[in-house]
Design a protein around this motif. Structure first.
Motif: not given
Lengths: 169, 169, 169, 169, 169, 169
Positions: D57-60, D148-149, D151-153, D155, D158
């Motif tokens: 993955s790549v963060d923001f 955070l990854r 969360l965003l994915a 999986r 919060a």
């Protein structure tokens, strides 16, 4: 307007087939070969016209034998005839395996280029003089190939083409 | 042997014209465009056959309008008809200037591919079923384009081709 | 200032994974895929704005499944929403093995672009109208994704973001 | 399982922005930069694990300032922390104009890689020991970036993330 | 005219050997490595002069060990000495296998660059100050390497070169 | 072990200078030219040996005149002499402006290649027979160039080299 000989337009290029040029079987992709053929023939047309040129058309091209990764490809091009602002260029392609020494004809094709000025508008080009017997034969047959192009592009009817009437009779 | 519809082979690709794709006037070079056309049509033929394919031939291609640096090129390909182990693929090319919104047809071409096994030998392919009127028309006219290819490749005589006798009469 | 529909910005591209795109295991490298994703989404943003655009940011991207040498990659992009001079573009990526027919979702991502004038300064862009239910949903959720970007870029506090307070409560 | 220090994974690369890397305004395209960032961070992760790695993955990523044709780009990467079979890698990017001497921070990003065996399956990796204060801070904050990854994915929720509860409270 | 230290010109670059960089045995091709060496040394010379530079010459380069596909190549360059408008740049190259951890010196070379103005004419450059013992040794020996270049280029006779008389006596 | 003539190893290649080959002034970069020189000379050495070859060294190369974007570069290579498992290859480079007709010598260089087996170990090569006066002169002078290489590589002392004693006396 100067005159150039066919031999003054002769250009050759030896390419090595690298991984990105090949498909999953390790064969040179046809599109990559056409890219190389376009560059070599464009250089021939620039030599003939001393102008920037744009590809106008490519005649029927057949790919007869697979060329493998690591083999070399030899391309030889020359302008066969100039018309008002267009030029017909023939390119012959050979493949060669330098480990086995096997060398074989891959294919031939005719590209047509138009010479343009800085605004991209067509301009007249130098005429081409054939010298060898082979070049004279290509010069003479260029007219019927040109009529075939006009026929295929829908800009001429078969009955208006002397060459085609003869060929097909 | 399965059957596929033309629409199952449809493939599209949008390219951006970058500096290395262009000549000194900033126009897309014909050879680069042919490279892109070969990739898109090879993908169509792979979708149709589920096999590795090799480019067998490219019909006459005309380049009608200059495509400039920074413009986009849209390529749309589809298999029109399958023969024993070969497939005819049509590709249509448009150029578009996203600043002005100008969109124009660049050209069309027919590529022929042969499906091969892991040793590179031809193998039979799935047949193609046309569904729309346009696809049916392309399917039917594929036979005369095929005869022209055989004619141009020196493997058929004009008098043996019904399509050509009709076209040229 | 004109208005464009989401579908007017839709752009698709089919890529073939070539040797130089892959790592030692023959898998497509993530950076190459991001390069392709950037080109396709930049074209979407240019279609929406009729302007030159520059990449402003890329949201979190996850790479879920390996894509192999010789497989094809299908990228589909569309602008989901325009703000003052920026646009959010969503891209969906699929991988497909044309020999087995296996097709699988690879990933999705959101890119943000800013439209600029010839001096590189931001300029206002056309607004985007969603038409389908899916496009309306993406249009509406664009606001909270935008707030997350501002949050991650350190330009907004979590307590000032209604979307985040709701999401995280 | 060995242990490596952050500094053993440090990797740097200076790139020159060439014409094909740029858009119509002569600015480096974001996708090309991401491609470079992926290569440098993959090398860091290989140094840490002595394994083949794949981008997970790549963060923001935010692109703060335009980088022009002819400028150089300096990329510096290092592994900040290893988890079971994944590694977080930070990359910092600077742009520099060698004629004016102007040097500016372009951006930073976090890439995540997974070490894999010859079949592409995840395998455990060496642990990473931070030595400097900066590296210790990055090591410690890696946990909340990881949450955070997840969360965003989609999986992790919060409310299950201590880091997020703290950050957002 | 300013003065720069050797360390201000130091530049490094880590490359990953990709398929198209290699020959049929999977070894990095010498020409690709020279291409990378030229880019890194050109950047060093630009850092030293804050000018556009052109490659004037490359000294004898030896390739001592094969570098394989998937290995990384580390290049480190620095300007050793400036003359009127030319600069000598040394580059050291290492190869590293990140799976085995094997790291080995590949080779070194000296490139010479000339700083030019916008018309391509040579212009005076900043002088270079060595600081470390190694840099001082390279600074001092630069004169005899320069005389060898003039000798090899046929622009100096051996009997006019003090360095060579000493070396060869 | 067969014998080959110099002319059997002759190889030529015409390149077009494209945007990505050039620096900010639109001049061909030296490293790109060396890359092309390496490919053409490697092909010569493969023709001579019918073996896979690796670049062993490159002699001093001088770049005498700038070559511009859009110009063509003609490279001509031939093996001058074979030693046990190494071959010396000379390449001559011309630049040509097809709009003005201006053609000028760019430079020459000597590359040395070693023929290797599938494990990368050196193997004996075919001997080379010079036929023309020029080729005989290059064949004879190859010995002193070889001694210079050994001298520069630190593998021979000047006093042990007959050629160098003569040249420098």
């Amino acid at each position: 307007m100067a005159t150039k000989t066919v031999s003054e337009t002769f250009t050759t290029r030896t390419e090595l087939v690298l991984p990105n040029d090949t498909n999953t079987l390790g064969n040179l992709m046809g599109g990559r070969l056409m890219h190389w053929m376009d560059i070599i023939t464009a250089i021939c047309a620039q030599k003939a016209s001393n102008r920037i040129v744009v590809t106008a058309s490519v005649d029927f091209v057949e790919f007869k034998s697979a060329i493998k990764l690591g083999e070399i490809v030899v391309l030889e091009g020359k302008v066969t005839r100039a018309f008002t602002s267009s030029m017909e260029v023939r390119v012959d392609v050979w493949a060669e395996n330098l480990q086995t020494g096997d060398k074989r004809k891959s294919n031939s094709a005719y590209f047509t280029f138009v010479a343009v000025d800085q605004n991209g508008n067509p301009i007249p080009v130098n005429q081409i003089t054939p010298e060898t017997d082979e070049d004279k034969e290509l010069y003479n047959s260029a007219q019927s190939r040109r009529e075939l192009r006009l026929l295929l592009a829908g800009r001429m009817k078969a009955e208006d083409s002397d060459s085609w009437k003869k060929l097909l009779s």
